[in-house]
Design a protein around this motif. Structure first.
Motif, PDB file in Angstrom:
ATOM      1  N   TYR A 621       0.863  -1.189   0.000  1.00  0.00           N
ATOM      2  CA  TYR A 621       0.000   0.000   0.000  1.00  0.00           C
ATOM      3  C   TYR A 621       0.890   1.226   0.000  1.00  0.00           C
ATOM      4  CZ  TYR A 621      -3.687  -3.234   1.353  1.00  0.00           C
ATOM      5  OH  TYR A 621      -4.564  -4.273   1.383  1.00  0.00           O
ATOM      6  N   PRO A 622       0.523   2.211  -0.807  1.00  0.00           N
ATOM      7  CA  PRO A 622       1.376   3.405  -0.875  1.00  0.00           C
ATOM      8  C   PRO A 622       1.152   4.346   0.308  1.00  0.00           C
ATOM      9  CG  PRO A 622      -0.483   3.648  -2.366  1.00  0.00           C
ATOM     10  CD  PRO A 622      -0.599   2.272  -1.750  1.00  0.00           C
ATOM     11  N   PHE A 623       2.103   5.186   0.539  1.00  0.00           N
ATOM     12  CA  PHE A 623       1.981   6.275   1.512  1.00  0.00           C
ATOM     13  C   PHE A 623       0.710   7.082   1.206  1.00  0.00           C
ATOM     14  CE2 PHE A 623       2.748  10.776   2.474  1.00  0.00           C
ATOM     15  CZ  PHE A 623       3.076  10.696   3.817  1.00  0.00           C
ATOM     16  N   GLY A 624      -0.008   7.430   2.242  1.00  0.00           N
ATOM     17  CA  GLY A 624      -1.196   8.275   2.066  1.00  0.00           C
ATOM     18  C   GLY A 624      -2.471   7.506   1.790  1.00  0.00           C
ATOM     19  N   TYR A 625      -2.345   6.173   1.633  1.00  0.00           N
ATOM     20  CA  TYR A 625      -3.478   5.360   1.201  1.00  0.00           C
ATOM     21  C   TYR A 625      -4.473   5.106   2.325  1.00  0.00           C
ATOM     22  CZ  TYR A 625      -5.873   1.205  -0.691  1.00  0.00           C
ATOM     23  OH  TYR A 625      -6.799   0.309  -1.136  1.00  0.00           O
ATOM     24  N   GLY A 626      -5.734   5.004   1.974  1.00  0.00           N
ATOM     25  CA  GLY A 626      -6.774   4.636   2.930  1.00  0.00           C
ATOM     26  C   GLY A 626      -8.128   4.762   2.266  1.00  0.00           C
ATOM     27  N   LEU A 627      -8.983   3.757   2.462  1.00  0.00           N
ATOM     28  CA  LEU A 627     -10.299   3.765   1.821  1.00  0.00           C
ATOM     29  C   LEU A 627     -11.352   4.330   2.775  1.00  0.00           C
ATOM     30  CD1 LEU A 627     -10.170   0.125   0.382  1.00  0.00           C
ATOM     31  CD2 LEU A 627      -9.739   2.260  -0.876  1.00  0.00           C
ATOM     32  N   SER A 628     -12.533   4.495   2.214  1.00  0.00           N
ATOM     33  CA  SER A 628     -13.675   4.985   2.982  1.00  0.00           C
ATOM     34  C   SER A 628     -14.875   4.125   2.574  1.00  0.00           C
ATOM     35  CB  SER A 628     -13.894   6.448   2.599  1.00  0.00           C
ATOM     36  OG  SER A 628     -15.184   6.868   2.955  1.00  0.00           O
ATOM     37  N   TYR A 629     -15.957   4.189   3.330  1.00  0.00           N
ATOM     38  CA  TYR A 629     -17.173   3.490   2.881  1.00  0.00           C
ATOM     39  C   TYR A 629     -17.829   4.222   1.718  1.00  0.00           C
ATOM     40  CZ  TYR A 629     -16.774   0.868   7.245  1.00  0.00           C
ATOM     41  OH  TYR A 629     -16.333   0.072   8.266  1.00  0.00           O
ATOM     42  N   THR A 630     -17.457   5.491   1.568  1.00  0.00           N
ATOM     43  CA  THR A 630     -17.976   6.230   0.431  1.00  0.00           C
ATOM     44  C   THR A 630     -16.840   6.375  -0.587  1.00  0.00           C
ATOM     45  OG1 THR A 630     -19.258   8.182  -0.189  1.00  0.00           O
ATOM     46  CG2 THR A 630     -17.433   8.551   1.322  1.00  0.00           C
ATOM     47  N   SER A 631     -17.102   7.057  -1.692  1.00  0.00           N
ATOM     48  CA  SER A 631     -16.024   7.272  -2.663  1.00  0.00           C
ATOM     49  C   SER A 631     -15.885   8.768  -2.911  1.00  0.00           C
ATOM     50  CB  SER A 631     -16.333   6.533  -3.969  1.00  0.00           C
ATOM     51  OG  SER A 631     -17.656   6.816  -4.358  1.00  0.00           O
ATOM     52  N   THR A 659     -18.990  10.887  -3.946  1.00  0.00           N
ATOM     53  CA  THR A 659     -19.814  10.254  -4.979  1.00  0.00           C
ATOM     54  C   THR A 659     -20.408   8.927  -4.502  1.00  0.00           C
ATOM     55  OG1 THR A 659     -17.783   9.252  -5.813  1.00  0.00           O
ATOM     56  CG2 THR A 659     -18.522  11.266  -6.898  1.00  0.00           C
ATOM     57  N   GLY A 660     -20.246   8.627  -3.227  1.00  0.00           N
ATOM     58  CA  GLY A 660     -20.717   7.331  -2.738  1.00  0.00           C
ATOM     59  C   GLY A 660     -21.985   7.437  -1.905  1.00  0.00           C
ATOM     60  N   GLU A 661     -22.129   6.473  -1.024  1.00  0.00           N
ATOM     61  CA  GLU A 661     -23.395   6.290  -0.328  1.00  0.00           C
ATOM     62  C   GLU A 661     -23.422   6.810   1.103  1.00  0.00           C
ATOM     63  OE1 GLU A 661     -26.133   5.109  -1.859  1.00  0.00           O
ATOM     64  OE2 GLU A 661     -24.813   5.262  -3.616  1.00  0.00           O
ATOM     65  N   PHE A 662     -22.272   7.267   1.594  1.00  0.00           N
ATOM     66  CA  PHE A 662     -22.200   7.687   3.008  1.00  0.00           C
ATOM     67  C   PHE A 662     -21.567   9.073   3.104  1.00  0.00           C
ATOM     68  CE2 PHE A 662     -21.866   3.091   3.028  1.00  0.00           C
ATOM     69  CZ  PHE A 662     -22.594   2.677   4.152  1.00  0.00           C
ATOM     70  N   ALA A 663     -21.870   9.765   4.191  1.00  0.00           N
ATOM     71  CA  ALA A 663     -21.082  10.961   4.519  1.00  0.00           C
ATOM     72  C   ALA A 663     -19.684  10.479   4.902  1.00  0.00           C
ATOM     73  CB  ALA A 663     -21.719  11.697   5.694  1.00  0.00           C
ATOM     74  N   GLY A 664     -18.686  11.301   4.677  1.00  0.00           N
ATOM     75  CA  GLY A 664     -17.344  10.825   5.031  1.00  0.00           C
ATOM     76  C   GLY A 664     -16.322  11.942   5.043  1.00  0.00           C
ATOM     77  N   ASP A 693     -14.605  17.163   5.300  1.00  0.00           N
ATOM     78  CA  ASP A 693     -15.785  16.300   5.438  1.00  0.00           C
ATOM     79  C   ASP A 693     -16.850  16.673   4.419  1.00  0.00           C
ATOM     80  OD1 ASP A 693     -16.356  18.643   6.726  1.00  0.00           O
ATOM     81  OD2 ASP A 693     -17.825  17.720   8.057  1.00  0.00           O
ATOM     82  N   LEU A 694     -17.477  15.657   3.882  1.00  0.00           N
ATOM     83  CA  LEU A 694     -18.455  15.855   2.817  1.00  0.00           C
ATOM     84  C   LEU A 694     -19.668  14.961   3.066  1.00  0.00           C
ATOM     85  CD1 LEU A 694     -16.181  15.708  -0.364  1.00  0.00           C
ATOM     86  CD2 LEU A 694     -17.388  17.719   0.462  1.00  0.00           C
ATOM     87  N   GLN A 695     -20.824  15.563   2.970  1.00  0.00           N
ATOM     88  CA  GLN A 695     -22.050  14.763   3.022  1.00  0.00           C
ATOM     89  C   GLN A 695     -22.159  13.944   1.749  1.00  0.00           C
ATOM     90  OE1 GLN A 695     -24.000  14.574   5.772  1.00  0.00           O
ATOM     91  NE2 GLN A 695     -22.341  15.852   6.577  1.00  0.00           N
TER      92      GLN A 695
END
Ligand code: BGC
Length: 746
Positions: A621-631, A659-664, A693-695
Motif C-alpha cells: 500500500y502506498p503512503f497516504g493510502y486509505g479507503l472509505s465506505y464512500t467514494s 460520490t458514494g453512499e455515506f457521509a465521510g 468532510d463531505l455529506q
C-alpha cells in the motif's frame, strides 16, 4: 532553610514573578534572563554541575537533592512524592532551585491515545494537538512538567521497533504533526499549570538505524540529513519546543551526543535554539562503546563541548566536570551556558514560583472529554485497506464471530511507552462489540491467547463460533511489547499461528474482516487475500475497541491514511514514496515476474530497470493510502498562476466530491515534483494536505496553499534554495494521485 543572605534574591524573584504574572503570558516570560543570571551568579560549581544531572527516581536521592546535586528526576509520577522531593529542593537546598520532573508521556498518560504512528494516520493536526494537550494535563496533575516527546525521527523501516513512536516516513507530515504535539504539550504558555515542556527527539537521524536494528549505525548523506531528517526538528524549534534530546546513534562516524555539526552548528547557531539539550539514557557514557571516547571523562568532555546540557541516567558529568575544568579542557563558560539553558526553562515553566502541585489539582485523569478525544483519535487513525463486496460496515442484526488474540486484551492494545496507561479504562473490541451489536450477537473466541501463540489448541472453538456466525471479525496483530525501543523485527509477518488460524476461519466460507493492531506496518499482503476487508488499527489506545465498533458498525466512516509505505515483503525495505527516480526507473510494461522469465532468456529480458524480479517495485500500500465506505472524486484542478516568483504562494484549487453512499471525511493530499535540479530530486513530495468532510452527494471547492519557499532543497553547494524551473503537481487521496498539472518557478 535558605540562609538569610539570599533574602534579597528571593525578594527580587518575587517581584519579577509578580511582574511576569501581570504581563502577557507569552512563552518568553519577561525577566527570565535577569533571574537566570542573578541565580547563576550565586551558584557554586557543585550546584552548577548538579543542574546538569538527571537521575531516575527520587528514592534514595533525597540528600543529593538537598545538596543541590540533582537538576532533574525522571520516572516519578506520584504527586505526593513529587511534592516531597520538590520541597527538599526548594526549601532545604541552599539556593532553592526546583527540580524538573520528567516522564515519557508519549501518546497519553492514563488516557492512552493511539501510538504516534497511529495518530499520524489521522492526518489531523488539531486532534493530535488535543491529544498532547490532554496527555500534558493528566501528567501535570501529578507534578510531571517535562515529557520526552514528540519523537520526530523520520522512519522508513518497518523493522525498526521505534517506528511505532514516530510519525512515519514523511518530513512534511512529521513536521506538521510534531509541531502540533509541541503546541499541545506546552499549551498557550509554558507556565500554565497544565503545561509541560516538550522534547524534540532523538536529534538526529536515529530512525535511519541500519537494517532497522535499534541503536544501530546510520548512513545518511549530508543532503539527505538536511532535507529528510532535519526538517521536523526545525519545525519543532519554530513551534517553540523548549528541550531537545540527542540520539543514541552515530551520524557519519560521530555519535549524535557529541555531534558538533548537529548540536552546535545547526541547533544553536543556525536555528538559535535557546532551550536545553538532554542526552538520551546513558548516551554520553555509550560513546565509550562507540569507540569515540576513551573513558567517561572524555565522553563528558565531548558532550558538554558541543552543547549537551544535561546528562540522563549516567554520571559522567557529575564525576568529571570538576577535573575537566581543572585541566582546562572545559572552561567555566561551557558550564555556565549549560546551566543557563536549564534554568531558563525552569523559570519559564514557573517552577520557581509554583513548585508544587496543589492537592485539589492532583491526579486529574480520564475525564469524559479526554476519553471522547481518545475515541475520536482512534477512529480517525484506523485505515481501511480493503473492503470487497462492501463487507463493511456490518449490518447491526448480523451475528459476529469475534476471534483473535487482540480482541480482548486491555493492555496489548495500548501500545509501546504506556508506563502510566490505565488498563481499567481500556475498552476492548469485545466489550465494545457486545455493547454495539448486543451480547447475544457476538460469538467470542480468542483462538490464540496471545499474538505469539504457536499452538492450535484454541482453533476448534474459534472455528465453531465462525460457523455459527454471519461474519467473522479477526482481531490480530502484535502485542505491545513487540514494537518500541529495542524491539526490532527481521520478519514482520503476523506472529505465532495467526495466519494459520485466519486460513482455517476463512474455510468456513463466511466473510472475514481482518483487524490488525500493531506498532508497525506488518507484511499482511498474502494473508489479506484470505480476508474480505482489512482495517489497520495500529495500537489504538484506551478507546480502541469503541472506535473499532463504531467503524465496523458504520457509525463512523473510516478516514485514516497511511503515514508510511507498507512493503509487500521485508526484502523491499527501505521502500518509501519520496524516492529518487534513478536512471532506470521501474516500468510496469517491461517488468517480468521471476517465474515468467523464459528458461535461458537473454540477459536483457527483464528491461534492465530498478526492481526486484520476485517482489516487483510496487509496495503493498502506498503512503497516504486509505479507503472509505464512500467514494471521493477529485476534479477541476487549477492553480492561480502558471509562473511564480520565489516569494509567492501557490494556490491549488480543486473540486472534491463525495460520490458514494455515506457521509465521510477525506484527507486530500498535494504532491509536487521538481523536474530538474542541480542535484536529483524525489519523484514526489507531500507539500499540503487537509481533512475535508463531505455529506453524501456533496462537492466542495478546496483551496490549499504552498509557499514557493516550501520547495527549497539543499543544492550542490549545500545551500537551501528554490531552483527556478518546471514543477509537476498532483492532487488526490494518496501518493499515487493522478490528477495533475504543472507550474514554473522563475
Ligand atoms: C529512550 C528515550 C527515552 C529515555 C527515557 C531511552 O531509552 O531512547 O526515547 O525518552 O529512554 O526513558
Amino acid at each position: 532553610m535558605k540562609s538569610l543572605k539570599h533574602l534579597p534574591v528571593i525578594i527580587i524573584m518575587m517581584l519579577v514573578s509578580l511582574a511576569c504574572q501581570m504581563s502577557d503570558s507569552s512563552d518568553k516570560i519577561s525577566g527570565v534572563e535577569e533571574r537566570v543570571e542573578q541565580l547563576l551568579g550565586e551558584m557554586t560549581l557543585d550546584e552548577k554541575i548538579g543542574q546538569m544531572c538527571q537521575v531516575s527516581g527520587g528514592q534514595g536521592n533525597e540528600e543529593s537533592i538537598r545538596q543541590g546535586m540533582i537538576g532533574s528526576i525522571l520516572n516519578e509520577v506520584d504527586p505526593e512524592n513529587i511534592n516531597r522531593l520538590q520541597k527538599i529542593a526548594v526549601e532545604e537546598s541552599r539556593l532553592g532551585i526546583p527540580i524538573i520532573v520528567a516522564r515519557d508521556v508519549i501518546h497519553g498518560f492514563k488516557t492512552v491515545f493511539p501510538i504516534p504512528l497511529g495518530q499520524a494516520a489521522t492526518w489531523n493536526p488539531e486532534l493530535v494537538q488535543k491529544g498532547s494537550r490532554i496527555a500534558a494535563s493528566e501528567a501535570a496533575s501529578t507534578g510531571v512538567r517535562w515529557t520526552f516527546a514528540p519523537m520526530i525521527d523520520i522512519s522508513r523501516d518497518a523493522r525498526w521497533g521505534r517506528i511505532a513512536e514516530s510519525l512515519g516516513e514523511d518530513p512534511y507530515l512529521t513536521s506538521v504533526l510534531g509541531a502540533a504535539m509541541v503546541t499541545g504539550f506546552q499549551g498557550d504558555s509554558l507556565n500554565g499549570e497544565t503545561s509541560i515542556a516538550a522534547c524534540a527527539k532523538h536529534f538526529a537521524g536515529y530512525g535511519a538505524a541500519e537494517g532497522g536494528r535499534d541503536y544501530n549505525t546510520t548512513s545518511i548523506p549530508p543532503r539527505e540529513l538536511r532535507d529528510i531528517y532535519l526538517p521536523p526538528f526545525k519545525a519543532a524549534v519554530d513551534a517553540g519546543v523548549r528541550t531537545f534530546m540527542s540520539g543514541f546513534n552515530e551520524v557519519d562516524g560521530v555519535p549524535a551526543t557529541a555531534n558538533k555539526y548537529l548540536l552546535t552548528d545547526v541547533l544553536r547557531n543556525e536555528w538559535q535554539f535557546d532551550g536545553f539539550v538532554v542526552s538520551d539514557w546513558a548516551s554520553t557514557w555509550e560513546m565509550i562503546n562507540h569507540g569515540f571516547a576513551a573513558d567517561e571523562k572524555e565522553a563528558a568532555h565531548r558532550a558538554i563541548k558541543v552543547g549537551v546540557d544535561m546528562e540522563m541516567a549516567t554520571t559522567t558529568y557529575r564525576d568529571n566536570i570538576a577535573a575537566l575544568l581543572k585541566e582546562g579542557a572545559l572552561n567555566i563558560e561551557d558550564i555556565n551556558q549549560a546551566v543557563r539553558n536549564i534554568l531558563r526553562v525552569k523559570f519559564e515553566l514557573g517552577l520557581f514560583d509554583n513548585p508544587y502541585i496543589a492537592e485539589e489539582k492532583q491526579n486529574q485523569f480520564a475525564r469524559p472529554e479526554y476519553l471522547e478525544a481518545a475515541n475520536l483519535a482512534a477512529t480517525q487513525s484506523m485505515v481501511l485497506l480493503k473492503n470487497e463486496q462492501k463487507t463493511l460496515p456490518i449490518n447491526s442484526s448480523s451475528k459476529i464471530a469475534l476471534i483473535g488474540p487482540m480482541a480482548d486484551q486491555p493492555y496489548e492494545q495500548l501500545g509501546t511507552w504506556i508506563f502510566d496507561g490505565d488498563t481499567t479504562l481500556t475498552v476492548t473490541p469485545l466489550q465494545a462489540f457486545n455493547k454495539t451489536f448486543g451480547q447475544e450477537n457476538v460469538l467470542f473466541a480468542e483462538g490464540m491467547p496471545i499474538s505469539r501463540t504457536r499452538h492450535q489448541k484454541g482453533f476448534r472453538k474459534a472455528i465453531e463460533q465462525a460457523k455459527n456466525s454471519d461474519v467473522i471479525v479477526f482481531c490480530g496483530g502484535e502485542e505491545s511489547i513487540l514494537s518500541g525501543e529495542a524491539h526490532s523485527r527481521a520478519n514482520i509477518d503476523l506472529p505465532g499461528v495467526q495466519n494459520e488460524l485466519i486460513k482455517e476461519l476463512k474455510k468456513t466460507g463466511k466473510p472475514l474482516v481482518l483487524v490488525v493492531m500493531a506498532g508497525r506496518p506488518l507484511t499482511i499482503g498474502e494473508i489479506s487475500e484470505h480476508a474480505d476487508a482489512v482495517v489497520y488499527a495500529w495500537h489504538p489506545g484506551t478507546m480502541g475497541g469503541a472506535a473499532l465498533a463504531d467503524i465496523v458498525s458504520g457509525k463512523a466512516n473510516p478516514s485514516g491514511k497511511l503515514p508510511v509505505t507498507f512493503p509487500k515483503v521485508v526484502g523491499q525495505i527501505p521502500i518509501y514514496y519520496n524516492h529518487k527516480n534513478t536512471g532506470r526507473p521501474a516500468n510496469p510494461d517491461s517488468w517480468t515476474q521471476m517465474y515468467d522469465i523464459p528458461v535461458k532468456a537473454p540477459q536483457t529480458s527483464l528491461g534492465n530497470e530498478s526492481h526486484y524480479i520476485d517482489a516487483g517495485f510496487i509496495p503493498l500500500y502506498p503512503f497516504g493510502y486509505g479507503l472509505s465506505y464512500t467514494s471521493f472524486e477529485y476534479s477541476d484542478l487549477s492553480l492561480d498562476k502558471e509562473v511564480y516568483a520565489r516569494d509567492e504562494t501557490i494556490e491549488v484549487r480543486f473540486t472534491l466530491s463525495n460520490t458514494g453512499e455515506f457521509a465521510g471525511e477525506e484527507v486530500a493530499q498535494v504532491y509536487v515534483r521538481d523536474l530538474v535540479g542541480n542535484v536529483t530530486r524525489p519523484v514526489k513530495e507531500l507539500k499540503a494536505f487537509e481533512r475535508i468532510d463531505l455529506q453524501k452527494g456533496e462537492s466542495k471547492t478546496v483551496t490549499l496553499t504552498i509557499p514557493v519557499q516550501e520547495l527549497a532543497f539543499t543544492n550542490i553547494d549545500m545551500k537551501q534554495v528554490v531552483e527556478p524551473g518546471e514543477f509537476q503537481l498532483w492532487v488526490g487521496g494518496d501518493s499515487n494521485a493522478h490528477l495533475t498539472t504543472g507550474f514554473v518557478v522563475r
